[in-house]
Design an enzyme around this catalytic site. Structure first.
Site, mmCIF file in Angstrom:
data_model
loop_
_atom_site.group_PDB
_atom_site.id
_atom_site.type_symbol
_atom_site.label_atom_id
_atom_site.label_comp_id
_atom_site.label_asym_id
_atom_site.label_seq_id
_atom_site.Cartn_x
_atom_site.Cartn_y
_atom_site.Cartn_z
ATOM 1 N N ASP A 1 -12.120 9.876 -3.029
ATOM 2 C CA ASP A 1 -13.388 10.552 -2.740
ATOM 3 C C ASP A 1 -13.502 11.821 -3.588
ATOM 4 O O ASP A 1 -14.346 12.666 -3.327
ATOM 5 C CB ASP A 1 -13.498 10.887 -1.245
ATOM 6 C CG ASP A 1 -12.382 11.798 -0.768
ATOM 7 O OD1 ASP A 1 -11.348 11.900 -1.474
ATOM 8 O OD2 ASP A 1 -12.517 12.400 0.306
ATOM 9 N N ASP B 1 -3.487 12.141 -2.679
ATOM 10 C CA ASP B 1 -3.709 13.584 -2.841
ATOM 11 C C ASP B 1 -4.297 13.837 -4.229
ATOM 12 O O ASP B 1 -3.695 13.479 -5.240
ATOM 13 C CB ASP B 1 -2.369 14.317 -2.695
ATOM 14 C CG ASP B 1 -2.540 15.819 -2.519
ATOM 15 O OD1 ASP B 1 -3.471 16.381 -3.153
ATOM 16 O OD2 ASP B 1 -1.771 16.429 -1.767
ATOM 17 N N ASP C 1 9.961 7.700 -0.303
ATOM 18 C CA ASP C 1 9.205 7.986 -1.520
ATOM 19 C C ASP C 1 8.827 6.663 -2.190
ATOM 20 O O ASP C 1 9.687 5.843 -2.518
ATOM 21 C CB ASP C 1 10.085 8.831 -2.449
ATOM 22 C CG ASP C 1 9.424 9.167 -3.781
ATOM 23 O OD1 ASP C 1 8.311 8.670 -4.046
ATOM 24 O OD2 ASP C 1 10.029 9.928 -4.558
ATOM 25 N N PHE D 1 -13.619 8.697 8.212
ATOM 26 C CA PHE D 1 -13.711 9.789 7.240
ATOM 27 C C PHE D 1 -14.778 9.465 6.195
ATOM 28 O O PHE D 1 -15.604 10.308 5.842
ATOM 29 C CB PHE D 1 -12.337 9.969 6.586
ATOM 30 C CG PHE D 1 -12.324 10.959 5.455
ATOM 31 C CD1 PHE D 1 -12.299 12.320 5.699
ATOM 32 C CD2 PHE D 1 -12.328 10.528 4.135
ATOM 33 C CE1 PHE D 1 -12.279 13.232 4.653
ATOM 34 C CE2 PHE D 1 -12.306 11.430 3.083
ATOM 35 C CZ PHE D 1 -12.281 12.783 3.353
ATOM 36 N N GLU D 2 -14.760 8.211 5.707
ATOM 37 C CA GLU D 2 -15.756 7.788 4.713
ATOM 38 C C GLU D 2 -17.159 7.776 5.300
ATOM 39 O O GLU D 2 -18.120 8.172 4.642
ATOM 40 C CB GLU D 2 -15.435 6.380 4.213
ATOM 41 C CG GLU D 2 -14.520 6.330 3.030
ATOM 42 C CD GLU D 2 -14.378 4.912 2.530
ATOM 43 O OE1 GLU D 2 -15.138 4.530 1.624
ATOM 44 O OE2 GLU D 2 -13.515 4.190 3.049
ATOM 45 N N LYS E 1 -6.411 21.306 -8.329
ATOM 46 C CA LYS E 1 -6.251 22.390 -9.309
ATOM 47 C C LYS E 1 -5.687 21.825 -10.614
ATOM 48 O O LYS E 1 -4.759 21.020 -10.599
ATOM 49 C CB LYS E 1 -5.316 23.470 -8.761
ATOM 50 C CG LYS E 1 -5.913 24.239 -7.593
ATOM 51 C CD LYS E 1 -4.963 25.309 -7.094
ATOM 52 C CE LYS E 1 -5.573 26.064 -5.915
ATOM 53 N NZ LYS E 1 -4.644 27.080 -5.372
ATOM 54 N N THR F 1 -13.505 3.733 6.509
ATOM 55 C CA THR F 1 -12.874 4.634 7.468
ATOM 56 C C THR F 1 -13.903 5.575 8.098
ATOM 57 O O THR F 1 -14.991 5.778 7.561
ATOM 58 C CB THR F 1 -11.788 5.482 6.777
ATOM 59 O OG1 THR F 1 -12.424 6.346 5.814
ATOM 60 C CG2 THR F 1 -10.768 4.608 6.056
ATOM 61 N N GLU G 1 4.972 5.175 3.473
ATOM 62 C CA GLU G 1 4.445 6.475 3.899
ATOM 63 C C GLU G 1 5.624 7.424 4.097
ATOM 64 O O GLU G 1 6.693 6.997 4.540
ATOM 65 C CB GLU G 1 3.646 6.312 5.199
ATOM 66 C CG GLU G 1 3.038 7.582 5.774
ATOM 67 C CD GLU G 1 2.165 8.322 4.769
ATOM 68 O OE1 GLU G 1 2.571 9.433 4.378
ATOM 69 O OE2 GLU G 1 1.109 7.800 4.372
ATOM 70 N N GLU H 1 0.841 -1.207 0.000
ATOM 71 C CA GLU H 1 0.000 0.000 0.000
ATOM 72 C C GLU H 1 0.869 1.247 0.000
ATOM 73 O O GLU H 1 1.787 1.382 0.814
ATOM 74 C CB GLU H 1 -0.943 0.026 1.205
ATOM 75 C CG GLU H 1 -1.830 1.265 1.212
ATOM 76 C CD GLU H 1 -2.969 1.213 2.226
ATOM 77 O OE1 GLU H 1 -3.457 2.294 2.595
ATOM 78 O OE2 GLU H 1 -3.360 0.109 2.637
#
Length: 239
Positions: free
Chosen positions: A180, A144, A121, A219-220, A148, A217, A94, A69
């Site tokens: 999302d 992320d 990375d 958040f979800e 924009k 999650t 991460e 992941e």
């Protein structure tokens, strides 16, 4: 860069080509618990990019399917998956140290032993540490979105990335994405639809329902209550 065939060739000539990164490193403060978790568990659960190519059997002490992941955040979902799928081995990548600490603390508390983590990375880890054909599943959850338009080139899901990833997946291995951000979901679908060697596992040739293996999650859950959408995409390596 036109005079050089690669960044490596440029570097040998003393020319540095700036790499476009898909993340911004936000260092945040480590809590004492996170710091202690890293100190206590890094020797057994931490992996170093500088160590080079991984021998999965040596790292985990067994032969089992490997799930990787990218960008696991605070690690809650990753630890839950590792606990729920003890027949598989998990690697998380991460760049944010508090997330590393939180993940290791949670893994220690849950008694999870089939998990290892990198603080590095992800693109470099994939290139230098993960053997070709060694992954049964690759997970990219809520990256992320760089919403924009001028920043879309920073999105990690790009043709070059998914082609490199394909080489790391075993035949039959699955690349599972979730976002999302609807525009990013459309971007992912657009890139994957023309990526060679992949097959969309959606019966409608777009998105799949959230599979049980991916935890819901907090958040979800909040997003669902507010009417926000989440899009899952699953593509199998077929060639």
């Amino acid at each position: 860069m036109s005079q050089f065939k690669s960044k490596e060739e440029a570097a040998e000539s003393g020319v540095y080509i700036r790499k476009i990164q898909s993340f911004v490193k936000r260092e945040g403060r480590l809590t004492k618990g996170q710091e202690k978790a890293i100190e206590s568990n890094w020797e057994t659960m931490g992996l170093e990019h500088k160590s080079g190519l991984l021998d999965m059997n040596e790292v985990f002490g067994r032969t089992a399917p490997v799930v990787l992941e990218i960008g696991f955040g605070m690690g809650k979902s990753l630890v839950t998956m590792a606990k729920n799928e003890p027949d598989k081995d998990f690697i998380g990548i991460e760049v944010h140290r508090p997330g590393i600490g939180a993940c290791l603390a949670d893994a220690q508390e849950q008694g999870v032993t089939n998990l290892r983590v990198y603080e590095h990375d992800a693109v470099e880890v994939l290139a230098d540490c993960i053997a070709d054909g060694s992954l049964s599943r690759m997970q990219l959850f809520f990256p992320d979105p760089w919403h924009k338009k001028r920043h879309h080139k920073r999105r990690i899901v790009q043709p070059e990335f998914v082609e490199k990833l394909r080489g790391k997946l075993a035949i039959g291995g699955v690349f599972h994405m979730a976002t999302d951000w609807e525009n990013y979901a459309e971007h992912m679908l657009e890139i994957m639809a023309v990526a060679p060697g992949y097959k969309n596992l959606s019966s409608t040739s777009d998105y799949v329902p959230r599979p049980e293996q991916r935890p819901l999650t907090k958040f979800e859950q909040r997003g669902h209550r507010l009417g926000h959408g989440v899009w899952d995409l699953m593509f199998e390596r077929v060639a």
